[in-house]
Design an enzyme around this catalytic site. Structure first.
Site, mmCIF file in Angstrom:
data_model
loop_
_atom_site.group_PDB
_atom_site.id
_atom_site.type_symbol
_atom_site.label_atom_id
_atom_site.label_comp_id
_atom_site.label_asym_id
_atom_site.label_seq_id
_atom_site.Cartn_x
_atom_site.Cartn_y
_atom_site.Cartn_z
ATOM 1 N N ARG A 1 34.584 45.513 14.143
ATOM 2 C CA ARG A 1 35.779 46.396 13.763
ATOM 3 C C ARG A 1 35.271 47.764 13.284
ATOM 4 N NH1 ARG A 1 38.273 42.790 9.468
ATOM 5 N NH2 ARG A 1 36.476 41.117 9.916
ATOM 6 N N GLU B 1 31.427 37.922 2.666
ATOM 7 C CA GLU B 1 32.688 37.170 2.066
ATOM 8 C C GLU B 1 32.803 35.905 2.546
ATOM 9 O OE1 GLU B 1 36.531 38.964 1.927
ATOM 10 O OE2 GLU B 1 37.062 37.696 0.182
HETATM 11 O O1 LIG Z 1 31.547 43.541 2.409
HETATM 12 P P1 LIG Z 1 31.232 42.199 3.212
HETATM 13 O O2 LIG Z 1 31.486 41.099 2.597
HETATM 14 O O3 LIG Z 1 29.975 42.261 3.908
HETATM 15 O O4 LIG Z 1 32.282 42.045 4.452
HETATM 16 C C1 LIG Z 1 32.574 43.215 5.301
HETATM 17 C C2 LIG Z 1 32.556 42.977 6.730
HETATM 18 O O5 LIG Z 1 33.044 41.858 7.172
HETATM 19 C C3 LIG Z 1 33.842 42.099 8.330
HETATM 20 O O6 LIG Z 1 32.872 42.068 9.486
HETATM 21 P P2 LIG Z 1 32.974 40.606 10.405
HETATM 22 O O7 LIG Z 1 31.471 40.061 10.081
HETATM 23 O O8 LIG Z 1 33.893 39.730 9.945
HETATM 24 O O9 LIG Z 1 32.748 41.039 11.743
HETATM 25 P P3 LIG Z 1 33.979 41.799 12.902
HETATM 26 O O10 LIG Z 1 33.794 43.253 12.725
HETATM 27 O O11 LIG Z 1 33.056 41.532 14.265
HETATM 28 O O12 LIG Z 1 35.190 41.039 12.927
HETATM 29 C C4 LIG Z 1 34.181 43.649 8.335
HETATM 30 O O13 LIG Z 1 34.269 44.326 9.553
HETATM 31 C C5 LIG Z 1 32.829 44.341 7.686
HETATM 32 O O14 LIG Z 1 31.713 44.469 8.708
HETATM 33 N N1 LIG Z 2 38.903 39.648 3.202
HETATM 34 C C1 LIG Z 2 38.506 40.266 4.308
HETATM 35 N N2 LIG Z 2 39.679 40.832 5.260
HETATM 36 C C2 LIG Z 2 39.193 41.275 6.425
HETATM 37 N N3 LIG Z 2 37.871 41.459 6.610
HETATM 38 C C3 LIG Z 2 37.033 41.058 5.705
HETATM 39 N N4 LIG Z 2 35.624 41.086 5.910
HETATM 40 C C4 LIG Z 2 35.146 40.642 5.027
HETATM 41 N N5 LIG Z 2 36.073 40.229 3.984
HETATM 42 C C5 LIG Z 2 37.200 40.576 4.627
#
Ligand SMILES: O=P(O)(O)OC[C@H]1O[C@H](OP(=O)(O)OP(=O)(O)O)[C@H](O)[C@@H]1O
Ligand SMILES: Nc1ncnc2[nH]cnc12
Length: 170
Positions: free
Chosen positions: A58, A95
């Site tokens: 994302r 998370e």
């Molecule tokens: O602060 P944190 O607890 O590390 O969470 C934030 C991360 O989690 C999500 O990525 P995700 O791994 O869900 O990947 P995506 O972008 O492929 O959906 C978001 O896009 C961040 O990169």
């Molecule tokens: N609560 C949340 N919502 C969307 N993206 C996330 N990546 C990590 N935690 C998230």
């Protein structure tokens, strides 16, 4: 601009107990999405970044238009196993799970000043790991920019060494 109206909340996704902030409504409102890209581009300029790094997946949605707008080089921080050439690696607990991310070894020249861009900071695990990738290669973190910052999950502590800018906080 109140971005909150373009971000929906999905309880218990992808695992029970997580309130997932869904940015897909924001993407489908060009005025609001364009505004968010403009604000992050301003941050890159203010921090004097010479390069933009975006997080798989994302984070790419903001990093790519910001880099194109500012005519700055863009480097992708990818989940493990996706980059084809030699890379540096960091692991973190996010998370809702553990992840490993990578950056090509030749993506950063020593001394370069990099703005890291993602959609969300939750625990700060991904962003801190990304900062460490940049630093492993001798780069400097100009700052961290996200659309959404979730408070109370430890990101302030994890990212205390870096300037962080967010467009909306929860
Ligand atoms: O602060 P944190 O607890 O590390 O969470 C934030 C991360 O989690 C999500 O990525 P995700 O791994 O869900 O990947 P995506 O972008 O492929 O959906 C978001 O896009 C961040 O990169
Ligand atoms: N609560 C949340 N919502 C969307 N993206 C996330 N990546 C990590 N935690 C998230």
């Amino acid at each position: 601009m109140d971005l909150n109206q373009y971000i929906s909340e999905v309880p218990d996704f992808p695992v029970p107990g997580v309130n997932f902030k869904d940015i897909t409504p924001l993407l489908s409102h060009p005025g609001a999405f364009g505004w968010s890209v403009d604000r992050i581009a301003e941050t890159a300029t203010r921090f004097g970044a010479s390069k933009v790094a975006g997080f798989d997946a994302r984070g790419f949605l903001w990093a790519a238009p910001v880099a194109a707008r500012l005519r700055l080089p863009l480097v992708p921080i990818r989940k493990t196993g996706k980059l084809p050439r030699p890379a540096v690696t960091e692991s973190y607990q996010g998370e809702y799970g553990a992840e490993t991310i990578e950056l090509h070894r030749d993506a950063i020249e020593p001394g370069e000043s990099v703005l890291l861009i993602d959609d969300v900071i939750a625990t700060g695990g991904a962003m801190r790991a990304g900062c460490r990738l940049v630093e492993q290669l001798g780069g400097t973190v100009a700052g961290c920019a996200v659309v959404i910052r979730l408070r109370g999950l430890g990101a302030d502590e994890r990212l205390s060494a870096y300037p962080v800018v967010s467009l909306v906080d929860y």
